[in-house]
Design an enzyme around this catalytic site. Sequence first.
Site, short mmCIF file in Angstrom:
data_model
loop_
_atom_site.label_atom_id
_atom_site.label_comp_id
_atom_site.label_asym_id
_atom_site.label_seq_id
_atom_site.Cartn_x
_atom_site.Cartn_y
_atom_site.Cartn_z
N LYS A 175 42.57 28.02 2.48
CA LYS A 175 43.21 29.35 3.23
C LYS A 175 41.86 30.42 3.53
O LYS A 175 41.78 30.82 4.57
CB LYS A 175 44.30 30.09 2.37
CG LYS A 175 45.50 29.16 2.41
CD LYS A 175 46.33 29.53 1.42
CE LYS A 175 47.88 28.42 1.44
NZ LYS A 175 48.70 28.60 0.31
N GLN A 226 49.82 32.33 -4.63
CA GLN A 226 49.79 30.76 -4.47
C GLN A 226 50.81 30.17 -5.46
O GLN A 226 50.55 30.37 -6.68
CB GLN A 226 48.28 30.34 -4.87
CG GLN A 226 47.75 28.96 -4.85
CD GLN A 226 48.10 28.37 -3.49
OE1 GLN A 226 47.77 29.15 -2.46
NE2 GLN A 226 49.03 27.33 -3.18
N ASP A 263 54.23 34.96 3.76
CA ASP A 263 54.91 33.62 3.46
C ASP A 263 56.29 33.63 3.71
O ASP A 263 56.94 32.33 3.33
CB ASP A 263 54.43 33.14 1.93
CG ASP A 263 53.62 32.18 1.54
OD1 ASP A 263 53.22 31.49 2.57
OD2 ASP A 263 53.01 31.98 0.34
#
Length: 283
Positions: A53, A97, A120
């Site tokens: 990422k 994460q 997200d």
Amino acid sequence: MTQIIYGSELSAELKENMRSKVESWVSIGMRTPCLAVILVGDNSASESYVRGKEKACAAVGIKTNTIRLSSSISQEELEKTICDCTKDDTVDGILIQLPLPEGFNEDRAIACIDPQKDVDGLHPLNFGRFFMNQPSFVPCTPLGIMELLNRMECNPKGKHAVVIGRSKLVGTPVARLLQNANATVTICHSHTANLKELTNLADILIVAVGKPKMIDAQYVKEGAYVIDVGVNSVDGHLCGDVDFESVAPKAGAITPVPKGVGPMTICMLLQNTITAYEKRQGL
Ligand code: NAP
């Protein structure tokens, strides 16, 4: 002739557009978009996803601020870190994460993210808005799947889409996106009794199960659009949930693993971060 659609190629094109957008903002003195990534513990797979990422963000000019925390911190300390990112005006997107190490409450952590920075798309407010057809962030993998269908020149309108898997991250939101695109959607899961009968009715087949090569040609209708979301490691090699060798000759279009859905997921994270930046900058 079966189309093999590479997410790696599509994402490179989309990232190039993002790169020039960011470059144009920075060239007129605007601040650089910034994604905060919170990584707890030392899981090697999570470390590698975070590195991927960071690299993708750097390629389009998005700054990353990776906050590495020991797995020995408390839930409260983790939540304070997330709240600090929420309050930080220079941070546009926040990503935790997942999975968090054992003992942490993921739902509570996600709820600390400012919904406007929830790139997200996992905050309950965004999830609720999404299901009420209101503007929201949408999880990245389902967004990437829709881009791949578009690249296959597959318009879901009037088609029968079968989604195998009903997770919060993939199956449930992609089924909703397909429904919004006017497909008729069937969602299958581990208790589905007649899986093969249902998948054989699918014009569009999305497979997000987590079982290596579970779906072979017997499950697939001739000419179907097949998207393989699965990422499995078998004898040190990555493979999907679809048995590519057997399904590819029968499908109309198919994504491979690797180089299929994975690069699109990261690409949609960049896109959501840019959207968050644009909204916060009033662009
Ligand atoms: P998950 O949360 O474990 O969900 C798996 C789903 O598959 C569940 O809904 C489960 O049903 C269903 N399932 C399990 N066995 C089944 C069976 N025999 N028949 C039909 N359905 C069955 O997994 P996920 O997070 O959705 O991820 C799925 C896969 O995609 C994994 O391999 C993951 O690594 C991969 N993935 C890839 C990306 C990417 O960017 N490429 C992103 C996310 C995930 P129940 O609900 O009944 O348990």
